[in-house]
Design a protein around this motif. Structure first.
Motif, PDB file in Angstrom:
ATOM      1  N   HIS A  33       0.785  -1.241   0.000  1.00  0.00           N
ATOM      2  CA  HIS A  33       0.000   0.000   0.000  1.00  0.00           C
ATOM      3  C   HIS A  33       0.812   1.284   0.000  1.00  0.00           C
ATOM      4  CE1 HIS A  33      -0.225  -1.171   4.390  1.00  0.00           C
ATOM      5  NE2 HIS A  33      -0.533  -2.311   3.862  1.00  0.00           N
ATOM      6  N   CYS A  34       1.795   1.313  -0.905  1.00  0.00           N
ATOM      7  CA  CYS A  34       2.643   2.500  -1.005  1.00  0.00           C
ATOM      8  C   CYS A  34       1.944   3.644  -1.712  1.00  0.00           C
ATOM      9  CB  CYS A  34       3.946   2.165  -1.731  1.00  0.00           C
ATOM     10  SG  CYS A  34       3.723   1.794  -3.480  1.00  0.00           S
ATOM     11  N   GLY A  35       0.932   3.318  -2.522  1.00  0.00           N
ATOM     12  CA  GLY A  35       0.184   4.390  -3.177  1.00  0.00           C
ATOM     13  C   GLY A  35       0.782   4.893  -4.482  1.00  0.00           C
ATOM     14  N   TYR A  41      -9.351   6.290 -10.558  1.00  0.00           N
ATOM     15  CA  TYR A  41      -9.052   7.088  -9.377  1.00  0.00           C
ATOM     16  C   TYR A  41      -8.901   8.554  -9.744  1.00  0.00           C
ATOM     17  CZ  TYR A  41      -6.692   9.116  -5.395  1.00  0.00           C
ATOM     18  OH  TYR A  41      -6.359   9.930  -4.340  1.00  0.00           O
ATOM     19  N   GLY A  83     -11.387  10.313  -7.642  1.00  0.00           N
ATOM     20  CA  GLY A  83     -10.677  10.760  -6.450  1.00  0.00           C
ATOM     21  C   GLY A  83     -11.003   9.939  -5.217  1.00  0.00           C
ATOM     22  N   ARG A  84     -11.658   8.802  -5.396  1.00  0.00           N
ATOM     23  CA  ARG A  84     -12.011   7.978  -4.235  1.00  0.00           C
ATOM     24  C   ARG A  84     -11.085   6.777  -4.145  1.00  0.00           C
ATOM     25  NH1 ARG A  84     -17.952   9.558  -3.531  1.00  0.00           N
ATOM     26  NH2 ARG A  84     -18.311   7.989  -1.946  1.00  0.00           N
ATOM     27  N   GLU A  85     -10.645   6.543  -2.955  1.00  0.00           N
ATOM     28  CA  GLU A  85      -9.686   5.464  -2.734  1.00  0.00           C
ATOM     29  C   GLU A  85     -10.238   4.115  -3.189  1.00  0.00           C
ATOM     30  OE1 GLU A  85      -6.561   6.018  -1.327  1.00  0.00           O
ATOM     31  OE2 GLU A  85      -5.930   3.936  -1.085  1.00  0.00           O
ATOM     32  N   ARG A  86     -11.535   3.901  -3.037  1.00  0.00           N
ATOM     33  CA  ARG A  86     -12.119   2.623  -3.426  1.00  0.00           C
ATOM     34  C   ARG A  86     -11.919   2.358  -4.911  1.00  0.00           C
ATOM     35  NH1 ARG A  86     -18.610   3.217  -3.618  1.00  0.00           N
ATOM     36  NH2 ARG A  86     -18.393   1.789  -5.350  1.00  0.00           N
ATOM     37  N   ARG A 100      -4.947   0.451  -5.180  1.00  0.00           N
ATOM     38  CA  ARG A 100      -4.660   0.123  -3.789  1.00  0.00           C
ATOM     39  C   ARG A 100      -5.950  -0.177  -3.036  1.00  0.00           C
ATOM     40  NH1 ARG A 100      -1.523   4.513  -0.048  1.00  0.00           N
ATOM     41  NH2 ARG A 100      -3.342   5.767  -0.560  1.00  0.00           N
ATOM     42  N   GLY A 101      -6.983   0.629  -3.299  1.00  0.00           N
ATOM     43  CA  GLY A 101      -8.261   0.409  -2.634  1.00  0.00           C
ATOM     44  C   GLY A 101      -8.868  -0.920  -3.047  1.00  0.00           C
ATOM     45  N   TRP A 129      -7.153  -3.689  -1.447  1.00  0.00           N
ATOM     46  CA  TRP A 129      -7.520  -3.763  -0.018  1.00  0.00           C
ATOM     47  C   TRP A 129      -8.906  -4.401   0.142  1.00  0.00           C
ATOM     48  CZ3 TRP A 129      -4.312  -2.920   3.954  1.00  0.00           C
ATOM     49  CH2 TRP A 129      -4.858  -2.889   5.239  1.00  0.00           C
ATOM     50  N   LYS A 138      -8.441  -7.985  -0.165  1.00  0.00           N
ATOM     51  CA  LYS A 138      -7.828  -8.479   1.047  1.00  0.00           C
ATOM     52  C   LYS A 138      -8.855  -8.572   2.173  1.00  0.00           C
ATOM     53  CE  LYS A 138      -4.425  -6.754   3.980  1.00  0.00           C
ATOM     54  NZ  LYS A 138      -3.071  -6.833   4.440  1.00  0.00           N
ATOM     55  N   SER A 139      -9.695  -7.558   2.240  1.00  0.00           N
ATOM     56  CA  SER A 139     -10.706  -7.573   3.289  1.00  0.00           C
ATOM     57  C   SER A 139     -11.642  -8.773   3.105  1.00  0.00           C
ATOM     58  CB  SER A 139     -11.524  -6.284   3.262  1.00  0.00           C
ATOM     59  OG  SER A 139     -10.671  -5.181   3.403  1.00  0.00           O
TER      60      SER A 139
END
Ligand SMILES: Cc1cc2nc3c(=O)[nH]c(=O)nc-3n(C[C@H](O)[C@H](O)[C@H](O)COP(=O)(O)OP(=O)(O)OC[C@H]3O[C@@H](n4cnc5c(N)ncnc54)[C@H](O)[C@@H]3O)c2cc1C
Ligand code: SF4
Ligand code: SF4
Lengths: 433, 486, 448
Positions: free
Chosen positions: C29-31, C40, C44-47, C51-52, C55, C58-59
């Motif tokens: 998750h270095c971005g 994105y 502009g939303r991380e989801r 990376r989102g 994640w 992963k979740s």
């Protein structure tokens, strides 16, 4: 016990910690302290401060006394703490290019020590033998070399300070890159000792350039001179300082040239300096009446003198105003300053630090009223203006720090936190803090 | 907290597109670039994505009204967990405020919103002959606001200085909701240097809504050298030799064998894979001077036993060499599923013994450690590689990194050179600071944020309460009142 | 504060094509991937960032999010699979792989509507399953386009009624001739440097027959025999990206059977999307006993035409082509295959041609296979952005190297009333050769 008695008792106890005899030598804007004390250790300083704090003594930390023109009129003045006995060079690591020095050490002393290892702090003041490092940092004065090396603020890597409570705190450290905790160095830089007494400062030092030259060019017209200076600033050339002086100012630093004079300093290895100076000369020559190149000591001497004409030392019947403005707007500011003295009997000299974006105007007059009026007019110019030094009469009913910045409320809160009893330099700092 | 009411009021400020309150979606705001093993997961209650400074100000006022914590966040590339909403509350993501508002070529500065990406600012100003000097390796992704908050450094900070040296002024929303400008394009604004205090404060003193940055003139000439050495020791010696010679390179970076291997696998940057260590040296300035210094640096490296010295000839070769260096942390993912990055600075001359110690600790704890760092300023980054699913590894990593930090502090170093303290290193603060030191810092914090709502639980050690500061204040107040009464 | 010390039991994902947990957690998750991700950048939303999305996967794997959470499906379909994230990821996260597996998971576990099933059946099995059927359908389409029926349908509003308006706008103009893998063989001109097979594919063979022809001409001109080997089919990318890896595997086996001949030096592809897929057969068939090894040998020979020409160097000097062009990077060339320098080198080898780089040249144009049909809104936002950047260069032509991108760009330009052409890079090269004196002595040119 009465107020007076408490005060006297505190002074008596403090006196035992190293009283000095000549309070008259510690005059601040016409006030002299009841007591001068010169602690010889941080511990003694802590004790003095906590006693002063308890008794609410109006206290002025004292360095070399060379920049005492700066500051609003003190509200009161009971105690001067002379810091010149705290003058040790605590730790010097030439190979790491770092030094830790106590606040009372003079610029001259430190410079000599660093110089022996081919290193330096890039500030020049003619009063180096008296100006203390602590005083320099507290007043936040840096010369035109800040353009090439950064201000002293940028070289500060650590600080130790004593709070009125007597508590000794540190920030930063002895490494050149550090983001551990808040930047306490910048908190105290230029805060005129209003938040604490600086005890020790750690710097990263700079390898002394092996050679230096200064290109000096004279112009009949301000616009030509400014254009030349700005052109160099805009180029990829890398002088370490660029200033523009009017005739009177030039005379003041020993340059006998008419009109406007541009001085550009080149520092580094000998061959590099030579080439740099040659290229700069080419750029500034076209509109110039005269171009000269000063070398070595001659160059160094010039810049020491320049340091003298931007300081906040007492000037007798004159004031000095420092005005901030973007470099490209400085020439216009210089003209505005000239216009501002219409109708006043004042003599004006101007030094523009084109590299950094500051103008220093020195105005001399016989009458306080003329000076007062001059300051009033100048204080509205540029982006900000500071009355660096003035006779006490001129400081009445004004804030020498000029217009009130937007952050004044935060500054008040900081003062309230660190010096709730307002014993440190009461009334002297911005907003009469 | 009346969550419903808060949500509705926030909605009115930022609009439906600017608020995230679905707990599932909030999952993606529970991390930043720090390792989750140590930073943990911290889900905010609400995330907002403001577009204007006015909105930020309204948000902060609202947070005050409701008494909920506020945590500013940039791109979330921080390595210390500083952008995590540890106590929940509102996470304010600044990435949508990404306009460059002004570029002043004549005087060399720009005004940008904090969400502008570091590299994009340099790319934008490059055609005009300028760049933004602080260049963290994460510059392709991190925001200027994040750089300001962390006082970020980068390879070129050796010559040009860290972020703090390049910030002229800030527009900031203070914790009480007031919005002010500090500093400006001319230096020495009167009063306390609030700009200087805010830079590096890790979002604990306010939210930056505009940044005035100094732009640096592009140098006339640039030269990048790659020198290979048999081991870290000789590379460290070469570093000292170069600095001692009076040459100030624009950058001086070191990578060890393990890093070289990972980077080569990722980008084929052309690093010599058999080298024990390489130095990446960039020289810039006037053409003749750069050429001269380059010759001298080659000589010095050879003198310290360089097995090979290469010069990047084309801009592309240069870019590739840098790409390898700048991707080094991320490339660790190729060597191990987890890594713990220790960011510390030691006095430059202490580098060789420190490297030896790191090597010993690596053996002692049976952990692979890769090294990639800013050798020029003694800022090292041992990367301890591990796998969180291997039983016992996490504990060993913790002990190992603590030992490394302790050693660095013992030789006069510090906890963090550029990544910040944040959540991750806050408990180490007592290694270098006394209670008195921390209390003064706490005093600073309280002066800005008396209710302690801004980015709580960061920087200061857990459980740290500065009773002392309060005591001093109360005592002092009583005293003053007393005096007035007499 | 220590999280899950024991190896997480995989909760959410099950069945076949499970995203590999080790790949998921290779994301640190270095971005770094955020700024290059088109979705994105737009939201502009991380989801909606790589990376989102990782994640979220992963979740799910860790049991903190439900596989069937609408959020997850939404993100898995909003992702363009452009793989820009993969190209910049220092950690080497194989994003495309876990995305495709996640989509396969959704198809497996999510109840599908009858309409979806029909769409899949018609699209993946009937049309793309067999090239003869595909061509027959294309002939019908051509009839539709040319006969006036289209004009009628457009006027009548029936397309809107059927929800097909968008699909119609994007529909490729079908050429009047098809290139068919019929066993034709085109011998090298001049000194022979090798023998290659051309991968014909679906859309390229019908809508872009002229590009195939250009490819053959350029290759033979550069000393290569070109064979159009029969038996090959669709590359399978649409199936795999759409969450149907099984059908994809069928196509893969068939192509390996057809093109796996030891007598050819390379399998040449001029559609970046297909090329990327062919190169990924080893992963697709990793669990297939009989094909895993053959897939590796096969993929090792796959080359994009641009890649191939740059690698082997041009043996014939192209003639001058005085025009200004800009280059739009197909995602599956630039990101999936990391081919970025070669196209520029080839363009620079053409005398008098001027290449002006556009801003964000590597940002997806929104085409992404059938994405523009599934997520028209995001697709058109990205298309707009792309066209703005391309047109800002003032170029006389946009050069690309993938049919999907070319279709998308053409549709967009048409809608704006812009006249500038979209050309395949090989076409440009072909034109340059046409401008060269035919009998010019071959001089080896180093490109790339
Ligand atoms: C692979 C990798 C390499 C890195 N290399 C370097 C390096 O070389 N040098 C270096 O210094 N760092 C480096 N970093 C760390 C990190 O990128 C920097 O600290 C960066 O400045 C963080 O920026 P960000 O936008 O991601 O901020 P975030 O991580 O989102 O936030 C960081 C801090 O800034 C605060 N913040 C963000 N925006 C604002 C705002 N507008 N107002 C107030 N506070 C705000 C947050 O509250 C938080 O405390 C690296 C990180 C990674 C993952
Ligand atoms: S660049 Fe790679 S490791 Fe970094 S966040 Fe993106 S996918 Fe994860
Ligand atoms: S494949 Fe493209 S759209 Fe999908 S996450 Fe990666 S960069 Fe974003």
């Amino acid at each position: 016990m009465s107020d007076r008695a408490v005060l006297q008792q505190a002074l008596d106890r403090i006196a035992t910690l190293g009283a000095r005899q000549e309070p008259a030598a510690y005059e601040v804007d016409g006030l002299t302290p009841q007591l001068v004390v010169a602690p010889d250790s941080p511990a003694a300083l802590q004790e003095i401060l906590s006693l002063a704090n308890e008794a609410g003594l109006a206290t002025v930390p004292w360095g070399g006394g060379t920049q005492m023109g700066l500051g609003n009129l003190p509200r009161a003045f009971d105690l001067a703490i002379d810091l010149r006995k705290l003058n040790a060079i605590v730790q010097y690591e030439p190979d790491d290019l770092t030094v830790a020095v106590q606040a009372g050490c003079t610029l001259g002393e430190l410079g000599a020590k660093l110089g022996a290892h081919g290193q330096m702090l890039p500030v020049d003041f003619p009063t180096a033998d008296r100006t203390t490092i602590g005083g320099l940092v507290a007043t936040g004065l840096s010369g035109p070399r800040r353009y090439g090396y950064g201000a002293l603020r940028d070289l500060l890597i650590g600080i130790t300070f004593a709070l009125p409570s007597g508590q000794l705190s540190r920030g930063g450290g002895m490494v050149v890159k550090n983001v551990s905790g808040y930047d306490m160095m910048r908190l105290h830089y230029g805060a005129l000792g209003s938040l604490g007494v600086i005890v020790q400062l750690n710097f990263k030092v700079i390898p002394k350039p092996r050679a230096e030259r200064t290109v000096v060019a004279a112009y009949r017209r301000l616009s030509d001179a400014a254009e030349a200076a700005l052109q160099v600033r805009f180029s990829q050339l890398a002088p370490t300082a660029i200033v523009l002086l009017d005739a009177l100012s030039a005379q003041g630093v020993g340059l006998e040239m008419p009109g406007w004079v541009v001085s550009l300093r080149c520092e580094g290895p000998a061959t590099a300096v030579q080439r740099q100076a040659d290229r700069i000369s080419e750029v500034v020559r076209p509109a110039a009446d005269r171009v000269e190149v000063l070398e070595g000591h001659e160059s160094e001497r010039l810049w020491t003198e320049v340091g003298g004409s931007i300081g906040a030392g007492r000037l007798g019947r004159a004031i000095r105003v420092r005005i901030g403005q973007t470099p490209s707007e400085l020439p216009r500011l210089a003209e505005e300053i000239d216009r501002a003295r219409t109708g006043l009997v004042v003599e004006l000299s101007r030094l523009l630090d084109i590299g950094s974006g500051l103008c220093y105007a020195t105005l001399a007059a016989e009458r306080d009223e003329d000076l007062q009026l001059a300051w009033q007019r100048l204080s509205g110019l540029g982006l900000h203006a500071t009355l660096l030094t003035a006779p006490p009469g001129v400081k009445v009913d004004t804030d020498v720090f000029g217009r009130q910045p937007a952050g004044l409320a935060v500054m008040r809160a900081l003062k309230e936190t660190f010096d709730p009893n307002r014993i440190l330099n009461p009334g002297r700092f911005i907003g009469r803090l | 907290m009346d969550r419903q009411a808060l949500q509705e009021r926030l909605l009115r400020i930022v609009g439906p597109d600017g608020i995230i309150d679905d707990p599932d979606e909030l999952l993606v705001y529970e991390y930043d670039a720090s390792d989750e093993v140590f930073a943990g997961h911290h889900r905010p209650d609400i995330t907002v994505l403001p577009r204007t400074a006015d909105q930020v100000q309204e948000i902060v006022k609202l947070a005050n009204e409701f008494g909920v914590p506020v945590t500013p966040r940039g791109a979330g590339t921080g390595l210390a967990g500083a952008a995590l909403a540890v106590r929940g509350g509102i996470l304010v993501v600044m990435t949508r405020m990404n306009r460059v508002l002004e570029i002043n070529e004549r005087d060399g500065y720009a005004i940008v919103e904090p969400g502008v990406i570091n590299l994009e600012l340099s790319q934008l100003t490059q055609p005009r002959g300028y760049f933004f000097a602080p260049d963290p390796s994460s510059q392709r992704a991190c925001t200027i606001g994040g750089n300001v908050a962390n006082n970020s450094g980068g390879p070129h900070c050796l010559k040009y200085g860290v972020t703090s040296n390049h910030i002229l002024g800030l527009e900031v929303v203070l914790p009480n909701g007031e919005r002010i400008w500090t500093g400006g394009p001319a230096p020495e604004s009167p009063g306390i240097d609030l700009t200087g205090v805010l830079v590096g404060s890790e979002g604990t003193l306010g939210i930056v809504t505009k940044v005035m940055v100094r732009l640096t003139r592009l140098p006339e000439a640039v030269n990048v050298l790659l020198a290979a050495f048999a081991d870290l020791e000789s590379a460290s010696q070469a570093t000292s030799a170069i600095i001692a010679s009076g040459i100030l390179p624009a950058a001086l970076e070191m990578m060890d064998h393990l890093t070289i291997k990972a980077v080569e696998a990722a980008f084929h940057a052309g690093y010599p894979e058999d080298a024990g260590a390489v130095l990446l040296i960039e020289l810039d300035g006037l053409a003749e001077i750069v050429a001269e210094s380059a010759d001298r640096v080659v000589e010095l490296c050879r003198g310290c036993g360089a097995t090979e010295v290469r010069v990047a000839r084309t801009p592309r070769e240069r870019e590739l060499l840098w790409l390898g260096r700048k991707s080094a942390f991320g490339a660790m993912g190729r060597l191990a599923p987890n890594y713990y990055l220790v960011d510390t600075t030691v006095p430059r001359t202490k580098l060789p013994p420190t490297m030896r110690t790191v090597e010993e600790l690596s053996r002692e704890y049976r952990l692979r450690i890769a090294n990639v760092f800013h050798a020029g300023d003694g800022n090292l980054h041992p990367l301890v590689l591990f796998d969180r699913f291997v039983p016992g590894e996490i504990e060993r990593v913790l002990r190992c990194t603590t030992d490394i930090l302790q050693y660095c502090v013992d030789v006069g170093g510090t906890l963090s050179g550029e990544h910040g303290i944040g959540l991750e290193k806050r408990d180490y603060m007592t290694l270098i600071f006394t209670t008195e030191d921390l209390c003064a810092m706490a005093g600073l914090k309280r002066s800005f944020d008396p209710r302690e709502l801004f980015n709580p639980d960061k920087v200061f050690p857990s459980g740290f309460s500065c009773g002392e500061v309060n005591a001093i204040r109360q005592q002092a107040m009583a005293k003053r009142l007393g005096i007035e009464f007499v | 504060m220590v999280v899950a010390e024991e190896r997480a039991v995989l909760h959410g994902f099950k069945g076949h094509d499970v995203p590999e947990f080790d790949v998921i957690r290779s994301c640190v998750h270095c971005g770094f991937c955020l700024p290059v991700c088109p979705t994105y950048r737009v939201t502009g939303r991380e989801r909606s960032s790589p990376r989102g999305r990782i994640w979220l996967m992963k979740s799910i794997a860790e049991g903190r999010l439900d596989l069937l959470d609408p959020l997850f499906e939404d993100e898995m379909t909003l992702c363009l699979n452009c793989r820009a994230c993969e190209a910049v990821c220092p950690s080497g996260v194989r994003y495309g792989e876990i995305l495709e597996a996640s989509r396969a998971q959704l198809v497996q576990h999510r109840p599908q509507t009858a309409k979806e099933r029909l769409f899949r059946f018609l699209g993946f099995q009937v049309l793309l399953g067999d090239m003869r059927r595909f061509r027959a359908a294309n002939r019908l389409l051509r009839l539709y386009q040319r006969s006036g029926l289209r004009a009628l349908a457009r006027r009548s509003g029936i397309l809107r009624l059927l929800g097909m308006e968008h699909a119609d706008r994007l529909m490729p103009e079908i050429s009047d001739r098809f290139v068919v893998a019929d066993g034709s063989f085109y011998p090298a001109l001049g000194e022979r440097r090798g023998r290659v097979a051309l991968f014909v594919g679906c859309v390229m063979g019908t809508s872009y027959a002229h590009v195939h022809e250009a490819t053959v001409r350029v290759l033979t001109r550069n000393g290569f025999d070109v064979a159009l080997i029969p038996g090959q089919g669709c590359c399978g990318a649409l199936h795999v990206h759409g969450g149907d890896p099984e059908s994809g595997r069928r196509q893969a086996r068939r192509n390996i059977d057809a093109l796996g001949s030891p007598y050819i030096d390379a399998v040449i592809v001029n559609a970046a999307g297909c090329g990327a897929m062919l190169k990924e057969y080893p992963h697709l068939l990793r669990d297939d006993h009989d094909y895993a090894e053959r897939a590796r040998a096969f993929s090792a020979k796959v080359r994009d035409a641009i890649e191939f020409l740059a690698e082997r160097g041009l043996s014939a000097q192209p003639g001058p082509l005085p025009m200004t062009v800009t280059y739009q990077e197909p995602c599956h060339l630039a990101h999936a295959q990391r081919i970025t320098r070669q196209p520029r080198a080839l363009l620079e080898a053409i005398p008098e041609l001027k290449l002006v780089e556009m801003a964000e040249s590597a940002l997806c144009c929104g085409s992404a296979g059938i994405y523009n049909l599934l997520r028209p809104e995001m697709a058109s936002t990205l298309l707009d952005r792309k066209l703005n950047n391309a047109l800002a260069t003032g170029a006389e032509a946009i050069v690309s190297a993938n049919p999907g991108c070319m279709l998308q760009l053409q549709a967009g330009l048409r809608a704006r009333g812009e006249r500038i052409p979209v050309l395949h890079l090989i076409e440009v090269l072909d034109r340059a050769y046409a401008a060269a004196p035919a009998t010019r002595p071959a001089e080896a040119l180093a490109a790339g």
